[in-house]
Design a protein around this motif. Sequence first.
Motif, mmCIF file in Angstrom:
data_model
loop_
_atom_site.group_PDB
_atom_site.id
_atom_site.type_symbol
_atom_site.label_atom_id
_atom_site.label_comp_id
_atom_site.label_asym_id
_atom_site.label_seq_id
_atom_site.Cartn_x
_atom_site.Cartn_y
_atom_site.Cartn_z
ATOM 1 N N MET A 14 1.334 -11.779 -0.408
ATOM 2 C CA MET A 14 2.475 -12.652 -1.161
ATOM 3 C C MET A 14 2.036 -12.920 -2.651
ATOM 4 N N LYS A 15 3.106 -13.124 -3.455
ATOM 5 C CA LYS A 15 2.840 -13.363 -4.726
ATOM 6 C C LYS A 15 2.510 -14.542 -5.008
ATOM 7 N N GLN A 16 1.327 -14.984 -5.929
ATOM 8 C CA GLN A 16 1.296 -16.393 -6.130
ATOM 9 C C GLN A 16 2.153 -17.111 -6.885
ATOM 10 N N ASP A 17 2.291 -18.814 -6.648
ATOM 11 C CA ASP A 17 2.974 -19.533 -7.496
ATOM 12 C C ASP A 17 4.764 -19.238 -7.777
ATOM 13 N N ILE A 18 5.340 -18.483 -6.589
ATOM 14 C CA ILE A 18 6.830 -18.289 -6.701
ATOM 15 C C ILE A 18 7.388 -19.058 -5.592
ATOM 16 N N HIS A 19 6.793 -19.643 -4.673
ATOM 17 C CA HIS A 19 7.417 -20.196 -3.525
ATOM 18 C C HIS A 19 7.361 -21.854 -3.855
ATOM 19 N N PRO A 20 8.517 -22.329 -3.534
ATOM 20 C CA PRO A 20 8.736 -23.953 -3.627
ATOM 21 C C PRO A 20 7.539 -24.766 -2.871
ATOM 22 N N LYS A 21 7.466 -25.911 -3.571
ATOM 23 C CA LYS A 21 6.322 -26.719 -2.759
ATOM 24 C C LYS A 21 7.164 -27.480 -1.320
ATOM 25 N N TYR A 22 6.625 -27.368 -0.283
ATOM 26 C CA TYR A 22 6.611 -27.837 0.904
ATOM 27 C C TYR A 22 6.119 -29.104 1.239
ATOM 28 N N THR A 23 6.843 -29.998 1.072
ATOM 29 C CA THR A 23 6.303 -31.348 1.352
ATOM 30 C C THR A 23 6.909 -32.519 2.624
ATOM 31 N N LYS A 24 6.431 -33.371 2.673
ATOM 32 C CA LYS A 24 6.824 -34.428 3.657
ATOM 33 C C LYS A 24 7.922 -35.033 2.897
ATOM 34 N N VAL A 25 9.082 -35.287 3.700
ATOM 35 C CA VAL A 25 10.012 -35.990 3.119
ATOM 36 C C VAL A 25 10.685 -37.029 3.993
ATOM 37 N N THR A 26 11.529 -38.068 3.560
ATOM 38 C CA THR A 26 12.168 -38.854 4.590
ATOM 39 C C THR A 26 13.748 -38.838 4.705
ATOM 40 N N VAL A 27 14.110 -38.571 5.886
ATOM 41 C CA VAL A 27 15.532 -38.338 6.218
ATOM 42 C C VAL A 27 16.038 -39.567 6.593
ATOM 43 N N THR A 28 17.245 -39.881 5.663
ATOM 44 C CA THR A 28 17.912 -41.165 6.084
ATOM 45 C C THR A 28 19.134 -40.652 6.515
ATOM 46 N N CYS A 29 19.789 -41.613 7.763
ATOM 47 C CA CYS A 29 21.075 -41.453 8.199
ATOM 48 C C CYS A 29 21.951 -42.482 7.333
ATOM 49 N N ALA A 30 23.142 -41.877 7.190
ATOM 50 C CA ALA A 30 24.206 -42.938 6.369
ATOM 51 C C ALA A 30 24.792 -43.627 7.312
ATOM 52 N N ASN A 31 24.967 -43.264 8.646
ATOM 53 C CA ASN A 31 25.659 -43.979 9.479
ATOM 54 C C ASN A 31 24.927 -45.233 10.063
ATOM 55 N N CYS A 32 23.667 -45.167 10.743
ATOM 56 C CA CYS A 32 22.965 -46.082 11.499
ATOM 57 C C CYS A 32 21.785 -46.588 10.565
ATOM 58 N N GLY A 33 21.350 -45.842 9.378
ATOM 59 C CA GLY A 33 20.368 -46.350 8.587
ATOM 60 C C GLY A 33 18.870 -45.892 9.062
ATOM 61 N N LYS A 34 18.800 -45.226 10.324
ATOM 62 C CA LYS A 34 17.329 -44.694 10.712
ATOM 63 C C LYS A 34 16.719 -43.897 9.802
ATOM 64 N N ASP A 35 15.416 -43.862 9.702
ATOM 65 C CA ASP A 35 14.763 -43.306 8.769
ATOM 66 C C ASP A 35 13.712 -42.259 9.745
ATOM 67 N N PHE A 36 13.480 -41.003 9.335
ATOM 68 C CA PHE A 36 12.326 -40.173 10.147
ATOM 69 C C PHE A 36 11.774 -39.215 9.096
ATOM 70 N N GLU A 37 10.720 -38.744 9.257
ATOM 71 C CA GLU A 37 10.041 -38.126 8.382
ATOM 72 C C GLU A 37 9.870 -36.591 8.890
#
Length: 72
Positions: free
Chosen positions: A1-24
């Motif tokens: 694979m080529k180096q430095d062409i892929h986006p960073k894959y990191t931990k993010v928080t998903v937030t629900c607009a309806n109930c407000g629950k967060d999960f990672e």
Amino acid sequence: MKQDIHPKYTKVTVTCANCGKDFETRSTRSSIKVDICSNCHPFYTGKQVLVDTAGRVERFKKRFAKATSQSK
């Protein structure tokens, strides 16, 4: 694979607009906001909740009633 062409894959928080629950999870985005999640979705909760956006159900019923009355 080529180096430095892929986006960073990191931990993010998903937030629900309806109930407000967060999960990672992991993603290439910095944050994710969803309209409805498994915590509040009727399929997963077993509760039927009618989500009426700007009277769409009433407009449909009105058009359907008009169409059935004209066809008789």
